[in-house]
Design an enzyme around this catalytic site. Structure first.
Site, mmCIF file in Angstrom:
data_model
loop_
_atom_site.group_PDB
_atom_site.id
_atom_site.type_symbol
_atom_site.label_atom_id
_atom_site.label_comp_id
_atom_site.label_asym_id
_atom_site.label_seq_id
_atom_site.Cartn_x
_atom_site.Cartn_y
_atom_site.Cartn_z
ATOM 1 N N LYS A 32 0.836 -1.172 0.061
ATOM 2 C CA LYS A 32 0.180 -0.007 0.073
ATOM 3 C C LYS A 32 0.766 1.178 0.120
ATOM 4 C CE LYS A 32 -2.116 3.103 1.823
ATOM 5 N NZ LYS A 32 -1.599 4.536 1.148
ATOM 6 N N GLU B 1 9.088 1.581 10.927
ATOM 7 C CA GLU B 1 10.284 2.631 10.816
ATOM 8 C C GLU B 1 9.696 3.983 10.616
ATOM 9 O OE1 GLU B 1 13.410 2.202 10.575
ATOM 10 O OE2 GLU B 1 13.900 0.063 10.154
ATOM 11 N N CYS C 225 13.821 10.942 6.658
ATOM 12 C CA CYS C 225 13.466 10.845 7.941
ATOM 13 C C CYS C 225 14.841 10.978 8.869
ATOM 14 C CB CYS C 225 13.164 9.220 8.115
ATOM 15 S SG CYS C 225 14.242 8.270 7.222
ATOM 16 N N GLU D 250 8.508 16.696 14.854
ATOM 17 C CA GLU D 250 9.424 16.372 13.381
ATOM 18 C C GLU D 250 8.805 17.548 12.473
ATOM 19 O OE1 GLU D 250 8.337 12.908 11.193
ATOM 20 O OE2 GLU D 250 10.389 12.588 10.533
#
Ligand code: NAD
Length: 455
Positions: free
Chosen positions: A154, A226, A260, A359
């Site tokens: 997906k 992750e 990331c 973040e």
């Protein structure tokens, strides 16, 4: 209904794929389950012999696929082409490493011989983000398939075309039902998590990961997450300032900060802070922002308006709360056209400001200072994330000692976080739950079973 994919640089449509109705997902997973026994029984060598054929195809089509990637995700064309090529380069070696990691082992004592097998779980759901829209698929799909699982992918709703193109290349060589793709937003992801899958391999935000973990807990499905990060960079007083500033600029602004393991917090020794600020600001000015397909572009657009507003909102409130603007902050009040954000540099960014805690995932370099190594370590270790971190210093032994005290999964000294060949990709704290790559990572795609006999 179609899922239209837009060029983030122009907001023009690039193409469309049909959205998978959530009610169809269970049947798609059912087909994956039917295909699993034959795929498992092929054995790892035969699976690798099929998959390895995809490598030269990625290399041969790298220009066309790289252009599609660049148009859909926004990054510079050469980076898009490089990302496609990375699916072909070294594929044979990677498959061999996975075969070795998953090979059975025999243990024996005076009375018992035990064979330890690493078997497939069954059906793996691979749910992936948009920032490296082809690598993130490969990192999950290849080890999952090699372990004998069948996979339902997906991909992100932001980059469905390049993810579909990735699966299409593999499917030129795979038996039917071994790798399928479902398209749509989080509703389709949730339907996949709820379906009868055995392992969920997810790369994306902490928030979505936490939701997936909760949803998977009902049936104790295996989960590998992750997640996001808030990577710190520590610049010690004996560091080479210009090298550190060059790294900080590249690692804060690459892919428009949408990485990331981007550097999101920079802690610089107070004695060298003025020189570092000057060098980083000069470096930042060299990052030409533009459409990925334009040759001069070093940094493409943000993926969408929502992400741009999040980034500029954090900058606006940081400056209002006392951060000292060095470059680009005026965009917070008068943004560039479309989804573009030029590099932003802020100094004196207090530890509790939102931009030092949550973040950002945008092209912002935030600097704060420290006086002692202990203070640097304490600052870097703040917060819930622990994906990567870097330390720059002249005395390698001292820099390595500081690195060893940082609470992150991957730490680089005078370099980025990626390890040598065979190293895992791993997050600590709330940046990861399980991990992939390297021997230990490959093994997380397999169920261990032991069979013991008398000797
Ligand atoms: P996201 O979490 O919004 O979406 C990732 C994928 O999950 C998409 O396919 C999305 O449709 C799906 N999804 C969202 N909510 C879901 C749910 N509740 N159930 C099932 N599926 C769901 O992340 P994003 O915006 O695509 O990517 C950016 C994030 O990914 C950042 O936080 C970044 O740090 C992280 N990331 C981490 C790594 C790593 O290796 N640790 C690598 C790349 C990106």
């Amino acid at each position: 209904m179609d899922l239209v994919s837009y060029d983030p640089a122009t907001s023009e449509p690039v193409g469309a794929v049909p959205v998978t109705p959530a009610e169809d997902v269970a049947a798609i997973v059912g087909r994956a389950r039917e295909a699993m026994p034959a795929w498992r029984d092929l054995g790892a060598d035969a699976r690798a012999a099929l998959l390895v054929q995809a490598g030269p195809v990625f290399l041969a089509r790298a220009d066309a696929l790289g252009e599609l990637l660049s148009r859909e995700q926004g990054k510079p064309l050469r980076e898009g082409v490089g990302e496609v090529k990375s699916c072909g380069w070294g594929l044979r070696e990677e498959l061999d490493d996975i075969i070795a990691a998953l090979a059975p082992e025999t243990l024996e004592d005076k009375r018992t011989r035990t064979v330890l097998h690493r078997d497939p779980f069954g059906v793996c759901a691979a749910i992936t983000p948009w920032n490296f829209p082809i690598s993130m698929c490969a990192w999950m799909v290849i080890p999952a398939l090699m372990a004998g699982n069948t996979v339902v992918m997906k991909p992100s709703e932001e980059t469905p075309l390049i993810a579909q193109a990735y699966a299409d290349v593999l499917n030129e060589f795979l038996p039917q039902g071994v790798l399928q793709v479902v398209h749509g937003g989080d509703a389709v992801g949730k339907a996949l998590v709820a379906a009868e899958v055995d392992l969920i391999a997810f790369t994306g935000s902490r928030e979505a990961g936490s939701h997936i973990l909760a949803a998977a807990s009902k049936d104790l499905k295996r989960v590998m997450l992750e997640l996001g990060g808030k990577d710190a960079m520590v610049v010690l007083d004996d560091a080479d300032v210009s090298k550190a500033a060059r790294f900080a600029a590249r690692n804060s602004f690459r892919n428009c900060g949408q990485v990331c393991v981007s550097t999101e917090r920079i802690y610089v020794h107070e004695d060298i802070a003025p020189a570092f600020e000057e060098a980083l600001t000069a470096e930042a000015k060299g990052f030409v922002v533009g459409r990925g397909l334009d040759a001069a572009t070093k940094v493409g657009p943000m993926i969408n308006r929502h992400q741009k507003e999040h980034v500029l909102g954090q900058v606006r409130s940081a400056v209002a709360d006392g951060a000292r603007p060095l470059l680009g902050h005026e965009q917070a009040d008068s943004p560039e056209e479309g989804n573009f954000v030029r590099p932003i540099v802020l100094a004196d960014v207090g530890p509790d400001l939102d931009i030092m805690v949550r973040e950002t995932f945008g092209p912002v370099a935030c600097i704060d200072t420290f006086a002692t190594d202990d203070e640097a370590v304490a600052s870097a270790n703040r917060g819930i994330y622990g994906l990567g971190a870097v330390v720059f210093g002249g005395d390698l032994e001292r820099a390595a000692a500081v690195a060893r005290r940082l609470d992150a999964g991957m730490i680089g000294v005078n370099r980025g976080v990626g390890g040598a060949g065979g190293a895992p990709w791993v997050g600590a704290k709330q940046s990861g739950y399980g991990f992939h790559s390297g021997r230990d990572g490959h093994r997380q795609f397999a169920q261990v079973r032991i069979v013991s006999l008398p000797v």
